[in-house]
Write a protein that holds these residues in place. Structure first.
Motif, PDB file in Angstrom:
ATOM      1  N   CYS A  20       0.802  -1.335  -0.038  1.00  0.00           N
ATOM      2  CA  CYS A  20      -0.122   0.129  -0.056  1.00  0.00           C
ATOM      3  C   CYS A  20       0.974   0.858  -0.159  1.00  0.00           C
ATOM      4  CB  CYS A  20      -0.887   0.074   1.198  1.00  0.00           C
ATOM      5  SG  CYS A  20      -2.264  -1.209   1.029  1.00  0.00           S
ATOM      6  N   TRP A  21       2.216   1.244   0.969  1.00  0.00           N
ATOM      7  CA  TRP A  21       2.715   2.294   0.822  1.00  0.00           C
ATOM      8  C   TRP A  21       3.373   2.415  -0.683  1.00  0.00           C
ATOM      9  CZ3 TRP A  21       8.098   2.701   0.073  1.00  0.00           C
ATOM     10  CH2 TRP A  21       8.633   3.859   0.132  1.00  0.00           C
ATOM     11  N   LEU A  22       3.866   1.480  -0.961  1.00  0.00           N
ATOM     12  CA  LEU A  22       4.585   1.715  -2.426  1.00  0.00           C
ATOM     13  C   LEU A  22       3.709   2.046  -3.492  1.00  0.00           C
ATOM     14  CD1 LEU A  22       7.265   1.058  -4.023  1.00  0.00           C
ATOM     15  CD2 LEU A  22       6.552  -1.300  -4.162  1.00  0.00           C
ATOM     16  N   ARG A  23       2.499   1.782  -3.669  1.00  0.00           N
ATOM     17  CA  ARG A  23       1.435   2.152  -4.374  1.00  0.00           C
ATOM     18  C   ARG A  23       0.948   3.517  -4.160  1.00  0.00           C
ATOM     19  NH1 ARG A  23      -0.196  -0.309  -8.789  1.00  0.00           N
ATOM     20  NH2 ARG A  23      -0.251  -2.564  -8.449  1.00  0.00           N
ATOM     21  N   TRP A  24       1.076   4.055  -2.846  1.00  0.00           N
ATOM     22  CA  TRP A  24       1.227   5.512  -2.612  1.00  0.00           C
ATOM     23  C   TRP A  24       2.232   6.477  -3.039  1.00  0.00           C
ATOM     24  CZ3 TRP A  24       3.623   8.551   1.067  1.00  0.00           C
ATOM     25  CH2 TRP A  24       3.183  10.025   1.296  1.00  0.00           C
ATOM     26  N   ALA A  25       3.539   5.658  -2.634  1.00  0.00           N
ATOM     27  CA  ALA A  25       4.723   6.558  -2.777  1.00  0.00           C
ATOM     28  C   ALA A  25       5.178   6.665  -4.436  1.00  0.00           C
ATOM     29  CB  ALA A  25       5.774   6.085  -2.153  1.00  0.00           C
ATOM     30  N   GLN A  61       3.579   4.844 -10.277  1.00  0.00           N
ATOM     31  CA  GLN A  61       4.065   4.258 -11.597  1.00  0.00           C
ATOM     32  C   GLN A  61       4.895   3.231 -11.908  1.00  0.00           C
ATOM     33  OE1 GLN A  61       2.379   5.580 -14.463  1.00  0.00           O
ATOM     34  NE2 GLN A  61       1.340   6.888 -12.925  1.00  0.00           N
ATOM     35  N   ARG A  62       5.651   2.828 -10.680  1.00  0.00           N
ATOM     36  CA  ARG A  62       6.672   1.864 -10.614  1.00  0.00           C
ATOM     37  C   ARG A  62       6.249   0.816  -9.688  1.00  0.00           C
ATOM     38  NH1 ARG A  62      12.310   5.180 -11.199  1.00  0.00           N
ATOM     39  NH2 ARG A  62      11.692   5.887 -13.293  1.00  0.00           N
ATOM     40  N   ALA A  63       5.402   0.761  -8.790  1.00  0.00           N
ATOM     41  CA  ALA A  63       5.067  -0.072  -7.729  1.00  0.00           C
ATOM     42  C   ALA A  63       4.998  -1.644  -8.481  1.00  0.00           C
ATOM     43  CB  ALA A  63       3.623   0.374  -7.228  1.00  0.00           C
ATOM     44  N   THR A  64       4.367  -1.811  -9.361  1.00  0.00           N
ATOM     45  CA  THR A  64       4.162  -3.264  -9.746  1.00  0.00           C
ATOM     46  C   THR A  64       5.824  -3.745 -10.076  1.00  0.00           C
ATOM     47  OG1 THR A  64       2.206  -2.902 -10.552  1.00  0.00           O
ATOM     48  CG2 THR A  64       3.352  -4.723 -11.621  1.00  0.00           C
TER      49      THR A  64
END
Length: 124
Positions: A86-91, A94-97
């Motif tokens: 969740c943090w990665l999707r927020w931060a 565009q590159r979370a996946t």
């Protein structure tokens, strides 16, 4: 928002309906392999957190704290993974996946490669 609609429409249009059974079967095997492996080797479930919760409560209510303790690390790891995702999707939306896939590949390689192992048993 328009990009998401176009991507979804392209994904639906490019998915061959006559291959749904084969793709579904392949996904079931891919998802089932980690479950079977972790159950056989570690006696915990990797994906089915509800089963880990059931086993945790069964052993806790019977007073077998040592057996119950085996189910705490996968539940905590799952919770930490959800928070980090969740943090990665927020931060970095565009590159979370890509970042998540890279971490998964590195963790899998760490388990298989003796050159990357820091200690017996690896990270997981």
């Amino acid at each position: 928002m328009e990009i998401a609609r176009n991507t979804a429409a392209t994904a639906i249009a490019s998915f061959p309906r006559d291959e749904a059974l084969q793709i579904g079967t392949l996904l079931a095997f891919i998802g089932g392999y980690p479950e079977a492996y972790t159950w056989i080797v570690h006696h915990v479930f990797a994906n089915a957190q509800s089963a880990n919760l059931v086993f945790l409560w069964v052993y806790m209510t019977s007073g077998d704290w040592q057996a119950a303790g085996r189910y705490v690390p996968p539940l905590l790891a799952f919770a930490v993974g959800v928070v980090l995702a969740c943090w990665l999707r927020w931060a970095k939306p565009q590159r979370a996946t890509r970042v998540a896939l890279l971490v998964i590949v590195l963790l899998l390689c760490e388990q298989k490669s003796p050159l990357l192992r820091q200690r017996e048993g690896g990270l997981i």
